[in-house]
Design an enzyme around this catalytic site. Structure first.
Site, PDB file in Angstrom:
ATOM      1  N   GLU A 225       0.956  -1.050  -0.013  1.00 41.18           N
ATOM      2  CA  GLU A 225       0.036   0.009  -0.156  1.00 41.18           C
ATOM      3  C   GLU A 225       0.722   1.291   0.004  1.00 41.18           C
ATOM      4  O   GLU A 225       1.626   1.047   0.856  1.00 41.18           O
ATOM      5  CB  GLU A 225      -0.584  -0.396   1.103  1.00 41.18           C
ATOM      6  CG  GLU A 225      -2.121   1.205   0.812  1.00 41.18           C
ATOM      7  CD  GLU A 225      -1.880   2.203   1.833  1.00 41.18           C
ATOM      8  OE1 GLU A 225      -1.785   3.495   1.262  1.00 41.18           O
ATOM      9  OE2 GLU A 225      -1.177   2.541   2.845  1.00 41.18           O
ATOM     10  N   GLN A 226       0.734   1.876  -1.028  1.00 35.91           N
ATOM     11  CA  GLN A 226       1.633   2.706  -0.952  1.00 35.91           C
ATOM     12  C   GLN A 226       0.905   4.361  -1.508  1.00 35.91           C
ATOM     13  O   GLN A 226      -0.152   4.907  -2.455  1.00 35.91           O
ATOM     14  CB  GLN A 226       2.658   2.706  -2.522  1.00 35.91           C
ATOM     15  CG  GLN A 226       3.209   4.250  -2.851  1.00 35.91           C
ATOM     16  CD  GLN A 226       4.737   3.636  -3.697  1.00 35.91           C
ATOM     17  OE1 GLN A 226       3.689   3.505  -5.037  1.00 35.91           O
ATOM     18  NE2 GLN A 226       6.014   3.537  -3.603  1.00 35.91           N
TER      19      GLN A 226
ATOM     20  N   ASN B 190       1.377   8.790  -1.066  1.00 35.30           N
ATOM     21  CA  ASN B 190       2.653   9.614  -1.299  1.00 35.30           C
ATOM     22  C   ASN B 190       3.659  10.423  -0.188  1.00 35.30           C
ATOM     23  O   ASN B 190       4.968  10.239  -0.344  1.00 35.30           O
ATOM     24  CB  ASN B 190       1.688  11.158  -1.180  1.00 35.30           C
ATOM     25  CG  ASN B 190       0.837  11.547  -1.796  1.00 35.30           C
ATOM     26  OD1 ASN B 190       1.503  11.316  -3.930  1.00 35.30           O
ATOM     27  ND2 ASN B 190      -0.739  10.955  -1.918  1.00 35.30           N
TER      28      ASN B 190
ATOM     29  N   ASP C 171      -6.241   4.319  -3.221  1.00 37.03           N
ATOM     30  CA  ASP C 171      -6.539   4.225  -1.882  1.00 37.03           C
ATOM     31  C   ASP C 171      -7.731   4.554  -1.004  1.00 37.03           C
ATOM     32  O   ASP C 171      -8.384   3.803  -0.237  1.00 37.03           O
ATOM     33  CB  ASP C 171      -5.036   5.027  -0.514  1.00 37.03           C
ATOM     34  CG  ASP C 171      -5.333   6.743  -1.462  1.00 37.03           C
ATOM     35  OD1 ASP C 171      -6.278   7.011  -2.514  1.00 37.03           O
ATOM     36  OD2 ASP C 171      -5.225   7.145  -0.591  1.00 37.03           O
TER      37      ASP C 171
END
EC number: 2.7.1.33
Length: 261
Positions: free
Chosen positions: A6-7, A9, A109
């Protein structure tokens, strides 16, 4: 085992699920130019600490709000785990009705959070995610994503305050130690402005959303700094740090189920 990535910023989370529970979670600073080779050097050491090798990973799901990073994360999965990853917004079927004017603009997200929240909490919902941006997303009683609000994140606001005003120092974000609203020095005044300002933002927007929709709504907060607000407002019903990875796990389950049909 499933590797969930889960990326955001600011940070990128890597989590391992063994089929029954999450057995490991790690975070790294998000760097859009980090290569698959650089990721694997870091990740291999952490896997080793858990007594796991690359062959233990047989599935991967990726959610990223940084488009330029997806190529390298996909290569990480393909090259080192020999797994074709599910990528939110590309080949993953979410099972979510996106009821907004431009569905393609809904952030990965935010949709994952909608799935994770709908699994646990009675709708309709307001899902607040406190990250680089602070988002307020509406999830209908049937699980549909119905839009929301995007505001600057608390860290971004503090950074802008420091960088734009020469005499204001860079400080840690925390609830003012004296518990008062009005600061008596520069640091406490800044802390109060940011902390209580965000409480006011949350309370004000939650109240306005509920008034506009004219219905009771459950409010769930998640994200890196959400716990900072715990005990400071009655506008949030639940604090849930596992919301996003729960959503990723459910999306993986839905897609695996589709493949076996």
């Amino acid at each position: 085992m499933l590797l969930a990535i889960e990326q955001g910023n600011t940070n990128t989370m890597f989590a391992i699920h063994d089929g029954n529970e999450w057995i490991a979670q790690w975070r790294a600073a998000t760097e859009s130019t980090r290569t698959a080779d650089e990721y694997v050097v870091w990740l291999s050491q952490l896997l080793s600490m858990q007594g796991l090798g690359f062959r233990a990973i047989d599935a991967c799901i990726i959610s990223s709000v940084v488009p330029q990073s997806i190529f390298n994360l996909r290569n990480l999965s393909r090259r080192y785990f020999n797994v074709e990853p599910l990528v939110i917004g590309e080949n993953a079927k979410l099972g979510v009705d996106v009821r907004i004017d431009k569905p393609s603009e809904a952030g990965a997200d935010r949709l994952v959070n909608a799935v994770g929240a709908h699994m646990v909490y009675p709708g309709p919902l307001i899902v607040i995610d406190s990250g680089t941006a602070t988002t307020f997303d509406i999830v209908a009683a049937d699980g549909a994503f119905e839009g929301g609000i995007i505001a600057p994140g608390i860290n971004l606001s503090m950074q802008a305050l420091h960088e734009a005003a020469a005499k204001l120092p860079r400080i840690a974000i925390q609830r003012p130690a004296n518990g008062r609203i009005v600061g008596t020095d520069t640091v406490s005044a800044m802390q109060s402005g940011v902390f209580w300002g965000y409480i006011a933002l949350i309370e004000g927007l939650v109240a306005r959303i509920k008034a506009e929709r004219a219905q009771p709504m459950t409010v769930v907060a998640t994200g890196g700094v959400a716990s900072l607000f715990e005990g400071a407002t009655d506008s949030i019903d639940h604090f849930d740090s596992d919301l996003t990875i729960r959503g990723l796990l459910e999306i993986h389950r839905r897609n695996t189920h589709l493949e076996t049909q």
